[in-house]
Design a protein around this motif. Structure first.
Motif, short mmCIF file in Angstrom:
data_model
loop_
_atom_site.label_atom_id
_atom_site.label_comp_id
_atom_site.label_asym_id
_atom_site.label_seq_id
_atom_site.Cartn_x
_atom_site.Cartn_y
_atom_site.Cartn_z
N LEU A 65 59.68 65.82 21.69
CA LEU A 65 59.84 65.60 23.13
C LEU A 65 61.12 66.26 23.65
O LEU A 65 62.07 65.58 24.05
N PRO A 66 61.15 67.57 23.69
CA PRO A 66 62.39 68.25 24.09
C PRO A 66 62.85 67.91 25.52
O PRO A 66 64.05 67.88 25.78
N ARG A 67 61.93 67.64 26.41
CA ARG A 67 62.33 67.31 27.78
C ARG A 67 62.93 65.91 27.91
O ARG A 67 63.58 65.59 28.88
N GLU A 68 62.69 65.09 26.90
CA GLU A 68 63.22 63.73 26.89
C GLU A 68 64.36 63.58 25.90
O GLU A 68 64.74 62.47 25.54
N ARG A 69 64.91 64.69 25.48
CA ARG A 69 65.90 64.70 24.41
C ARG A 69 67.06 63.73 24.66
O ARG A 69 67.45 62.97 23.79
N ARG A 70 67.63 63.75 25.84
CA ARG A 70 68.76 62.85 26.14
C ARG A 70 68.37 61.39 26.02
O ARG A 70 69.08 60.58 25.42
N THR A 124 71.57 65.43 20.76
CA THR A 124 70.58 65.43 21.83
C THR A 124 71.18 65.77 23.19
O THR A 124 70.48 65.79 24.19
N PRO A 126 73.04 68.43 25.84
CA PRO A 126 72.93 69.87 26.04
C PRO A 126 74.15 70.60 25.50
O PRO A 126 75.27 70.10 25.59
N ARG A 133 68.82 75.58 33.26
CA ARG A 133 67.44 75.24 33.57
C ARG A 133 66.70 74.64 32.38
O ARG A 133 65.70 74.00 32.54
N ARG A 134 67.22 74.81 31.19
CA ARG A 134 66.56 74.29 29.99
C ARG A 134 67.09 72.91 29.62
O ARG A 134 66.61 72.28 28.70
N ARG A 135 68.14 72.43 30.27
CA ARG A 135 68.71 71.13 29.96
C ARG A 135 67.76 70.08 30.40
O ARG A 135 67.55 69.08 30.04
#
Length: 135
Positions: A65-70, A124, A126, A133-135
């Protein structure tokens, strides 16, 4: 790149521990504080299995889940905080578990927990040089 490797390494460790929670439940039962069974309504083995399932879910989420990494990083850090009382109990009771068969190992593990928390958050977050834009 180093954060990527750190995140995958953390996910690998969580996966290994998650599997151990399913295959060696007896070794983990002594880590479960009595308040955890009361709060969850599960017996000790149920808490062990549930925590193993959480470890496996967090491991998968760290890599899938890279978009939910944080958020996954914060959830992983919160999990490490939540299991800390069990680590203290294990040390105080002198309970042997996989890889933790001496008082020294159990005591040192207590100091490793803040490192795991920091690792989850750092791996996790950035990268300072990452494309915004990828963060």
């Amino acid at each position: 790149m180093i954060r990527h490797i750190a995140r995958w390494t953390l996910a690998s460790g969580l996966s290994a521990m998650g599997v151990l929670h399913f295959t060696q439940t007896k070794g983990f039962r002594g880590l479960i504080p009595s308040w955890a069974t009361k709060a969850t309504g599960l017996d000790e083995e149920g808490v062990v299995i549930a925590s193993g399932a959480v470890e496996l879910a967090l491991a998968a989420s760290l890599v899938a889940l890279p978009r939910e990494r944080r958020r996954v990083g914060w959830a992983t850090a919160a999990f490490f905080v939540a299991v800390f009382p069990g680590n203290v109990q294990q040390w105080r009771r002198r309970w042997t578990a996989p890889g933790l068969d001496t008082d020294t190992k159990r005591f040192v593990r207590l100091f490793f927990q803040p490192i795991l928390i920091a690792w989850a958050l750092w791996s996790t977050s950035p990268s300072p040089t990452a494309n915004p834009r990828r963060r």
